[in-house]
Design an enzyme around this catalytic site. Sequence first.
Site, PDB file in Angstrom:
ATOM      1  N   ASP A 162       1.007  -9.680   1.189  1.00  0.00           N
ATOM      2  CA  ASP A 162       0.475  -8.328   1.476  1.00  0.00           C
ATOM      3  C   ASP A 162      -1.350  -8.990   2.123  1.00  0.00           C
ATOM      4  O   ASP A 162      -1.694  -8.309   0.427  1.00  0.00           O
ATOM      5  CB  ASP A 162       0.974  -7.338   0.117  1.00  0.00           C
ATOM      6  CG  ASP A 162       0.102  -6.243  -0.308  1.00  0.00           C
ATOM      7  OD1 ASP A 162       0.025  -5.812   0.566  1.00  0.00           O
ATOM      8  OD2 ASP A 162      -0.454  -6.329  -0.919  1.00  0.00           O
ATOM      9  N   ASN A 413       3.655 -18.304  -4.616  1.00  0.00           N
ATOM     10  CA  ASN A 413       3.388 -17.149  -5.744  1.00  0.00           C
ATOM     11  C   ASN A 413       5.032 -16.429  -4.918  1.00  0.00           C
ATOM     12  O   ASN A 413       4.811 -15.874  -4.327  1.00  0.00           O
ATOM     13  CB  ASN A 413       2.725 -16.628  -5.253  1.00  0.00           C
ATOM     14  CG  ASN A 413       2.121 -15.191  -5.677  1.00  0.00           C
ATOM     15  OD1 ASN A 413       1.943 -14.690  -6.228  1.00  0.00           O
ATOM     16  ND2 ASN A 413       2.297 -13.815  -4.405  1.00  0.00           N
ATOM     17  N   GLU A 414       5.836 -15.499  -5.918  1.00  0.00           N
ATOM     18  CA  GLU A 414       6.745 -14.794  -6.612  1.00  0.00           C
ATOM     19  C   GLU A 414       7.846 -15.272  -5.447  1.00  0.00           C
ATOM     20  O   GLU A 414       8.048 -14.022  -4.356  1.00  0.00           O
ATOM     21  CB  GLU A 414       5.713 -13.264  -5.659  1.00  0.00           C
ATOM     22  CG  GLU A 414       4.724 -12.576  -6.968  1.00  0.00           C
ATOM     23  CD  GLU A 414       4.895 -11.248  -6.867  1.00  0.00           C
ATOM     24  OE1 GLU A 414       4.254 -10.515  -5.454  1.00  0.00           O
ATOM     25  OE2 GLU A 414       4.829 -10.800  -7.329  1.00  0.00           O
ATOM     26  N   ASN A 467       3.203 -11.740 -13.112  1.00  0.00           N
ATOM     27  CA  ASN A 467       2.711 -10.747 -12.144  1.00  0.00           C
ATOM     28  C   ASN A 467       3.613  -9.486 -12.496  1.00  0.00           C
ATOM     29  O   ASN A 467       4.724  -9.581 -12.470  1.00  0.00           O
ATOM     30  CB  ASN A 467       2.822 -11.121 -10.653  1.00  0.00           C
ATOM     31  CG  ASN A 467       2.351 -11.771 -10.188  1.00  0.00           C
ATOM     32  OD1 ASN A 467       1.472 -13.264 -10.970  1.00  0.00           O
ATOM     33  ND2 ASN A 467       2.293 -12.470  -8.715  1.00  0.00           N
ATOM     34  N   TYR A 469       3.216  -5.779 -13.251  1.00  0.00           N
ATOM     35  CA  TYR A 469       2.891  -4.509 -13.324  1.00  0.00           C
ATOM     36  C   TYR A 469       3.334  -3.115 -13.657  1.00  0.00           C
ATOM     37  O   TYR A 469       3.280  -2.135 -12.772  1.00  0.00           O
ATOM     38  CB  TYR A 469       2.629  -3.856 -11.625  1.00  0.00           C
ATOM     39  CG  TYR A 469       2.023  -5.240 -10.061  1.00  0.00           C
ATOM     40  CD1 TYR A 469       0.528  -4.472  -9.872  1.00  0.00           C
ATOM     41  CD2 TYR A 469       2.859  -6.466  -9.649  1.00  0.00           C
ATOM     42  CE1 TYR A 469      -0.200  -5.544  -9.841  1.00  0.00           C
ATOM     43  CE2 TYR A 469       1.417  -6.997  -8.742  1.00  0.00           C
ATOM     44  CZ  TYR A 469       0.564  -6.655  -9.102  1.00  0.00           C
ATOM     45  OH  TYR A 469      -0.377  -7.490  -8.567  1.00  0.00           O
ATOM     46  N   TYR A 473       4.402  -0.078 -10.175  1.00  0.00           N
ATOM     47  CA  TYR A 473       4.944  -0.089  -9.400  1.00  0.00           C
ATOM     48  C   TYR A 473       6.352   0.322 -10.049  1.00  0.00           C
ATOM     49  O   TYR A 473       7.417   0.568  -9.614  1.00  0.00           O
ATOM     50  CB  TYR A 473       5.110  -1.194  -8.681  1.00  0.00           C
ATOM     51  CG  TYR A 473       4.485  -2.122  -7.719  1.00  0.00           C
ATOM     52  CD1 TYR A 473       4.055  -1.490  -6.428  1.00  0.00           C
ATOM     53  CD2 TYR A 473       3.501  -3.401  -7.707  1.00  0.00           C
ATOM     54  CE1 TYR A 473       3.710  -1.363  -5.651  1.00  0.00           C
ATOM     55  CE2 TYR A 473       2.596  -3.203  -6.153  1.00  0.00           C
ATOM     56  CZ  TYR A 473       2.110  -2.624  -5.348  1.00  0.00           C
ATOM     57  OH  TYR A 473       1.874  -2.810  -4.687  1.00  0.00           O
ATOM     58  N   GLU A 504      -1.080 -11.710 -12.831  1.00  0.00           N
ATOM     59  CA  GLU A 504      -1.359 -10.764 -11.526  1.00  0.00           C
ATOM     60  C   GLU A 504      -1.422  -9.281 -12.209  1.00  0.00           C
ATOM     61  O   GLU A 504       0.412  -9.041 -12.942  1.00  0.00           O
ATOM     62  CB  GLU A 504      -0.867 -10.776 -10.568  1.00  0.00           C
ATOM     63  CG  GLU A 504      -0.972 -11.377  -9.338  1.00  0.00           C
ATOM     64  CD  GLU A 504      -0.447 -10.979  -7.710  1.00  0.00           C
ATOM     65  OE1 GLU A 504      -0.051  -9.507  -7.849  1.00  0.00           O
ATOM     66  OE2 GLU A 504      -0.838 -11.994  -7.097  1.00  0.00           O
ATOM     67  N   TRP A 549      -5.133  -8.109 -11.191  1.00  0.00           N
ATOM     68  CA  TRP A 549      -5.394  -9.012  -8.780  1.00  0.00           C
ATOM     69  C   TRP A 549      -6.147  -6.875  -8.688  1.00  0.00           C
ATOM     70  O   TRP A 549      -5.576  -5.839  -9.334  1.00  0.00           O
ATOM     71  CB  TRP A 549      -3.418  -7.574  -8.628  1.00  0.00           C
ATOM     72  CG  TRP A 549      -3.769  -8.395  -7.160  1.00  0.00           C
ATOM     73  CD1 TRP A 549      -3.175  -7.366  -6.549  1.00  0.00           C
ATOM     74  CD2 TRP A 549      -3.290  -9.847  -7.048  1.00  0.00           C
ATOM     75  NE1 TRP A 549      -2.983  -7.558  -5.646  1.00  0.00           N
ATOM     76  CE2 TRP A 549      -3.377  -9.325  -5.152  1.00  0.00           C
ATOM     77  CE3 TRP A 549      -3.766 -10.770  -6.892  1.00  0.00           C
ATOM     78  CZ2 TRP A 549      -3.059 -10.176  -4.403  1.00  0.00           C
ATOM     79  CZ3 TRP A 549      -3.848 -11.359  -6.058  1.00  0.00           C
ATOM     80  CH2 TRP A 549      -3.583 -11.292  -4.684  1.00  0.00           C
ATOM     81  N   LYS A 568      -6.518  -2.350  -5.126  1.00  0.00           N
ATOM     82  CA  LYS A 568      -6.213  -3.013  -6.655  1.00  0.00           C
ATOM     83  C   LYS A 568      -7.588  -3.398  -7.033  1.00  0.00           C
ATOM     84  O   LYS A 568      -7.915  -4.051  -7.675  1.00  0.00           O
ATOM     85  CB  LYS A 568      -5.646  -3.802  -6.787  1.00  0.00           C
ATOM     86  CG  LYS A 568      -3.892  -2.881  -6.567  1.00  0.00           C
ATOM     87  CD  LYS A 568      -2.666  -3.561  -7.374  1.00  0.00           C
ATOM     88  CE  LYS A 568      -1.988  -2.755  -7.111  1.00  0.00           C
ATOM     89  NZ  LYS A 568      -0.942  -3.027  -5.619  1.00  0.00           N
TER      90      LYS A 568
HETATM   91  C1  BDP Z   1       2.345  -8.724  -5.572  1.00  0.00           C
HETATM   92  C2  BDP Z   1       1.099  -9.527  -4.792  1.00  0.00           C
HETATM   93  C3  BDP Z   1      -0.066  -9.887  -4.844  1.00  0.00           C
HETATM   94  C4  BDP Z   1      -0.070  -8.754  -4.002  1.00  0.00           C
HETATM   95  C5  BDP Z   1       0.802  -7.674  -5.175  1.00  0.00           C
HETATM   96  C6  BDP Z   1       0.257  -6.295  -5.017  1.00  0.00           C
HETATM   97  O1  BDP Z   1       1.762 -11.133  -5.254  1.00  0.00           O
HETATM   98  O2  BDP Z   1       0.183 -10.181  -2.815  1.00  0.00           O
HETATM   99  O3  BDP Z   1      -1.386  -8.090  -3.593  1.00  0.00           O
HETATM  100  O4  BDP Z   1       1.726  -7.830  -5.667  1.00  0.00           O
HETATM  101  O5  BDP Z   1       1.282  -5.446  -4.703  1.00  0.00           O
HETATM  102  O6  BDP Z   1       2.830  -8.419  -5.353  1.00  0.00           O
HETATM  103  O7  BDP Z   1      -0.841  -5.571  -4.673  1.00  0.00           O
END
Ligand code: BDP
Length: 593
Positions: A162, A413-414, A467, A469, A473, A504, A549, A568
């Site tokens: 992303d 990462n992820e 990470n 959300y 999300y 994040e 993030w 973000k």
């Molecule tokens: C995570 C990723 C990051 C994305 C973020 C997002 O590590 O690179 O920018 O989500 O969706 O999955 O903002």
Amino acid sequence: MLRPQDTSTRERKPLGGLWSFRLDAAGDGRRDQWFAAPLADAREMAVPASYNDIIPGAESRDHVGDAWYETTAVVPRGWAGQRIVLRFDSATHAAVVWVDGVEVMAHSGGYTPFEADITSLVEPGQKVRITAVVNNELTFETVPPGIINDTPEGRRQVYFHDFYNFAGLHRQVWLYATPTTYVGDITVVTDIDGADGVVDYAVDVAGDGTAEVRVRLLDADGTEVATGAGASGQLRVPNAHLWAPGDGYLYTAVVELVDGVEVVDSYEQTVGIRTVKVDGAKFLINGEPFYFTGFGRHEDTPVRGKGHDDAFLVHDFDLMNWIGANSFRTSHYPYAEEVYDYADRQGIVVIDETTAVGLNLGLMGGVFGGIKLETFSPDTLGQVAQDAHRQVIRELIERDKNHPCVVMWSIANEPESHTDASEQYFRPLFELARELDPSRPVGFVNVMMSPHGGCKVADMSDVLMLNRYYGWYVDHSDLGNAERNWRKEMDGWASENKPIIITEYGADTIAGMHSVNGDPWSEEYQRDYLEMNHRVFDDYEQVVGEHVWNFADFRTSNAIFRVGGNKKGIFTQDRKPKAAAHLLRERWTNLGR
Ligand code: BDP
């Protein structure tokens, strides 16, 4: 790999500025040998910079393939008899380089340096022509990966991460000279013994002669505090001034190669004396529990894209200082070396990450292309990708091993991490990182789709980096449920007796959008979202850090869930604070943990 330096025996010449430039989507240049003569039909391009946003129009924005760069430089007259090196601090993502039409090097991996000894090809006092073809293609053989589709409009790059696929010469290019017997590499590892600082050093003597190694350690005032002799050894510093978060105190190891009374080569290696250790669920720096506050960041600025910019470097660190951030992660690739040097001096703590992002085709294939692919397989990310991943781990550690600011390696990462295939893929990579650097913790960043109990890679990590959300999300606009679900998952991770860093958490926010109802995308929602997360973190002593993030809004590829990029940021892309910046400042400057 040592950075070029000016010392009593060394000299360097930066080649940044305006270079000749030409896009070559058809790939004609290699076949037609554009390197053999001055680049025809070229325009000018800034170095360092990404080329994408400099030229208006879709041709450069959507370019897939080769881009040619060329410059000329006079090799300084005084370099006669020296070893002359051409170094690119990076070329994104792969490059071949010629000097006066002769190929001198090729490199893959967009964020680490590469160099070649060009002594036999150049004449001090004379002009040389330097040509580089820089390719931005991402495939299943590169890290990060991607897929290139043929369309009637030309080739189109798809990728699974992303942030925008900025490309070009993002960092400085150097000509530099060393003696023919020279310091090839230096490794320092520090320890603390009572009030003493202990510095283990190892020096590689390279080149054509023999020489003795002499090391003098100077404090920040230039006073000699310890000396050593021999290619490896230990220095003791009584009552050492330690490097610590917020106190970027540096010693300088003056490493000299001596032949009789003559100093053949001299290199100055900065040294921050500190220790890093994981003890149960604590992350210790100098034996003291450390709580990370700060951000996942990007190298991303208007117009320049990923091109390194000293003004933004200094400004961004000032903003981090203003807001009370003591650390950041180099999401999702190694940053310019200037950044680590500055972090060393500023006492800012860094989690240093490889380019391994988007290794999750089940997730991202679904989102990005409607196709679901197996991530780790001979047809997708197989042996070649794993070798590329090995290479970037190796090059990252070789480049950054001496920085006191770097307290941990993040090797991905992820990635997909819930399958047997992911376990097999990652085990040797963790082993490699630990073998290359036994002195720092090693980890990877876990994705939300691999929750506690379902992740097969977390066991290999010294620190759990998550990470999450909740409230963005998942449980979008429903912070009550988000908080409950977050706590439920956190209960699981907290039982592991490992430090947890939330690497994040964030909510897209359009600067200037306001809502009395706290609607998503508003500045109010970002604040409420962060406050909810902080309530959760504060209830778990295993949480040893929070990285929002993102530091700033940044460019991404176009997608239905992106409005002019990822929003973000706590700051806009041009570094104006959103309301949440004040909330974080209030929290981080008063945090008693
Ligand atoms: C995570 C990723 C990051 C994305 C973020 C997002 O590590 O690179 O920018 O989500 O969706 O999955 O903002």
